[in-house]
Design a protein around this motif. Structure first.
Motif, PDB file in Angstrom:
ATOM      1  N   VAL A 111      21.599 -83.438   3.610  1.00  0.00           N
ATOM      2  CA  VAL A 111      21.978 -82.729   2.385  1.00  0.00           C
ATOM      3  C   VAL A 111      22.668 -81.404   2.683  1.00  0.00           C
ATOM      4  CG1 VAL A 111      21.183 -81.874   0.151  1.00  0.00           C
ATOM      5  CG2 VAL A 111      19.924 -83.713   1.284  1.00  0.00           C
ATOM      6  N   ILE A 112      23.790 -81.170   1.990  1.00  0.00           N
ATOM      7  CA  ILE A 112      24.481 -79.881   1.999  1.00  0.00           C
ATOM      8  C   ILE A 112      24.446 -79.345   0.569  1.00  0.00           C
ATOM      9  CG2 ILE A 112      26.693 -78.711   2.315  1.00  0.00           C
ATOM     10  CD1 ILE A 112      27.327 -80.799   4.490  1.00  0.00           C
ATOM     11  N   TYR A 113      23.970 -78.125   0.412  1.00  0.00           N
ATOM     12  CA  TYR A 113      23.832 -77.511  -0.906  1.00  0.00           C
ATOM     13  C   TYR A 113      24.958 -76.508  -1.160  1.00  0.00           C
ATOM     14  CZ  TYR A 113      19.009 -79.275  -0.830  1.00  0.00           C
ATOM     15  OH  TYR A 113      17.896 -80.085  -0.773  1.00  0.00           O
ATOM     16  N   ILE A 114      25.367 -76.422  -2.428  1.00  0.00           N
ATOM     17  CA  ILE A 114      26.314 -75.395  -2.871  1.00  0.00           C
ATOM     18  C   ILE A 114      25.652 -74.622  -4.010  1.00  0.00           C
ATOM     19  CG2 ILE A 114      28.621 -74.886  -3.749  1.00  0.00           C
ATOM     20  CD1 ILE A 114      29.507 -77.634  -2.738  1.00  0.00           C
ATOM     21  N   HIS A 115      25.273 -73.372  -3.739  1.00  0.00           N
ATOM     22  CA  HIS A 115      24.631 -72.518  -4.740  1.00  0.00           C
ATOM     23  C   HIS A 115      25.585 -71.402  -5.189  1.00  0.00           C
ATOM     24  CE1 HIS A 115      20.749 -74.202  -3.245  1.00  0.00           C
ATOM     25  NE2 HIS A 115      20.324 -73.914  -4.464  1.00  0.00           N
ATOM     26  N   ASN A 116      25.377 -70.952  -6.405  1.00  0.00           N
ATOM     27  CA  ASN A 116      26.081 -69.777  -6.923  1.00  0.00           C
ATOM     28  C   ASN A 116      25.079 -68.650  -7.141  1.00  0.00           C
ATOM     29  OD1 ASN A 116      27.493 -68.855 -10.144  1.00  0.00           O
ATOM     30  ND2 ASN A 116      27.937 -67.989  -8.154  1.00  0.00           N
ATOM     31  N   PHE A 117      25.310 -67.514  -6.482  1.00  0.00           N
ATOM     32  CA  PHE A 117      24.539 -66.302  -6.710  1.00  0.00           C
ATOM     33  C   PHE A 117      25.494 -65.204  -7.148  1.00  0.00           C
ATOM     34  CE2 PHE A 117      21.410 -68.417  -4.059  1.00  0.00           C
ATOM     35  CZ  PHE A 117      20.198 -67.949  -4.539  1.00  0.00           C
ATOM     36  N   LEU A 118      24.980 -64.224  -7.855  1.00  0.00           N
ATOM     37  CA  LEU A 118      25.754 -63.022  -8.103  1.00  0.00           C
ATOM     38  C   LEU A 118      25.885 -62.266  -6.782  1.00  0.00           C
ATOM     39  CD1 LEU A 118      24.074 -61.904 -11.435  1.00  0.00           C
ATOM     40  CD2 LEU A 118      26.354 -62.894 -11.180  1.00  0.00           C
ATOM     41  N   ALA A 119      27.065 -61.743  -6.504  1.00  0.00           N
ATOM     42  CA  ALA A 119      27.275 -61.022  -5.250  1.00  0.00           C
ATOM     43  C   ALA A 119      26.334 -59.828  -5.134  1.00  0.00           C
ATOM     44  CB  ALA A 119      28.732 -60.566  -5.150  1.00  0.00           C
ATOM     45  N   ASP A 120      26.048 -59.183  -6.262  1.00  0.00           N
ATOM     46  CA  ASP A 120      25.143 -58.023  -6.244  1.00  0.00           C
ATOM     47  C   ASP A 120      23.707 -58.422  -5.903  1.00  0.00           C
ATOM     48  OD1 ASP A 120      27.154 -56.271  -6.764  1.00  0.00           O
ATOM     49  OD2 ASP A 120      26.554 -55.787  -8.812  1.00  0.00           O
ATOM     50  N   SER A 121      23.337 -59.676  -6.181  1.00  0.00           N
ATOM     51  CA  SER A 121      21.999 -60.137  -5.810  1.00  0.00           C
ATOM     52  C   SER A 121      21.814 -60.062  -4.307  1.00  0.00           C
ATOM     53  CB  SER A 121      21.785 -61.574  -6.289  1.00  0.00           C
ATOM     54  OG  SER A 121      21.868 -61.671  -7.683  1.00  0.00           O
ATOM     55  N   ILE A 122      22.857 -60.451  -3.581  1.00  0.00           N
ATOM     56  CA  ILE A 122      22.823 -60.404  -2.119  1.00  0.00           C
ATOM     57  C   ILE A 122      22.969 -58.963  -1.629  1.00  0.00           C
ATOM     58  CG2 ILE A 122      23.839 -61.311  -0.007  1.00  0.00           C
ATOM     59  CD1 ILE A 122      22.701 -63.476  -1.856  1.00  0.00           C
TER      60      ILE A 122
END
Length: 231
Positions: A111-122
């Motif tokens: 499995v390869i996952y593609i997630h979306n996070f807010l850049a500010d979260s990181i």
């Protein structure tokens, strides 16, 4: 001669352990191509857009063996590979296909996952922030694949492909994932749900990094996130 438990162990290792190792190697190969595709996409976006508008930052980062990041403006696309091999749950439609019926071992996938996070979260290490799973790519021992995901990624690749996955297909998947990120806006929650704040929340939450945030939930205080998770 009666089959011994030890002989059964050897047979199971051949039928499952070796199979999973082969799928793992395939997934590693595909993930390397996916990283390459993501890096190329970052370069194209930088040349075609960021050069014109430097305020829209586009960067690619190969975080480590199992993770890569594409930052574009306020969004972060996180590409990650799971180190284990999985099979589908009992009763899944995949078992009714002629492809898997002919060889049940073809249902095992990396499995390869593609997630979306807010850049500010990181950036601000906001641990209470939520990311969204945009898609997951499932690869079997023949490097044939299925994609489960949001929007077009929920139906374009819903059955095992007739050919091996390649860079062109991965680029298409990643482009659709980026489009989904861009089209999903951060929604402001009702004023009444966030108007009250304790001193503890101010000291431990706002002062450190701001409101815990995610595109699907707007923003909440940690206590509200915990309360919702317990419901």
């Amino acid at each position: 001669m009666e089959t011994t438990n030890y002989q059964l162990i050897l047979e199971k290792l051949e039928s499952k352990a070796s199979l999973k190792q082969a799928i793992y190697r395939n997934t590693v190969d595909v993930f390397a191509i996916a990283k390459k595709s993501l890096s190329k996409l970052a370069s194209r976006l930088y040349q075609d857009y960021t050069v014109k508008d430097p305020s829209v930052e586009v960067t690619y980062k190969d975080a480590h063996q199992f993770e890569a990041e594409l930052k574009f403006s306020g969004d972060m696309l996180l590409l990650s590979m799971h180190s284990n091999i999985f099979n589908f749950e009992e009763g899944h439609r995949i078992y009714s296909t002629s492809y898997v019926k002919a060889n049940p071992s073809l249902s095992y996938c990396g499995v390869i996952y593609i997630h979306n996070f807010l850049a500010d979260s990181i950036k601000y290490n906001r641990l209470a922030d939520e990311g969204t799973l945009i898609a997951r790519i499932l690869i079997n021992k023949e490097k044939r694949f299925i994609v489960e995901g949001e929007g077009q990624l929920g139906f374009l690749y819903e059955a095992f492909s007739e050919t091996e996955i390649n860079e062109e297909v991965l680029t298409h998947i990643l482009e659709l994932a980026v489009l989904d990120c861009i089209e999903t806006d951060l929604q402001l929650p009702p004023y009444a749900t966030v108007k009250d704040i304790t001193l503890h929340q101010k000291q431990t939450t706002l002062a450190a990094s701001g409101y815990p945030t995610g595109k699907r939930l707007g923003y909440m205080f940690k206590s509200e996130v915990q309360q919702n998770n317990s419901l």
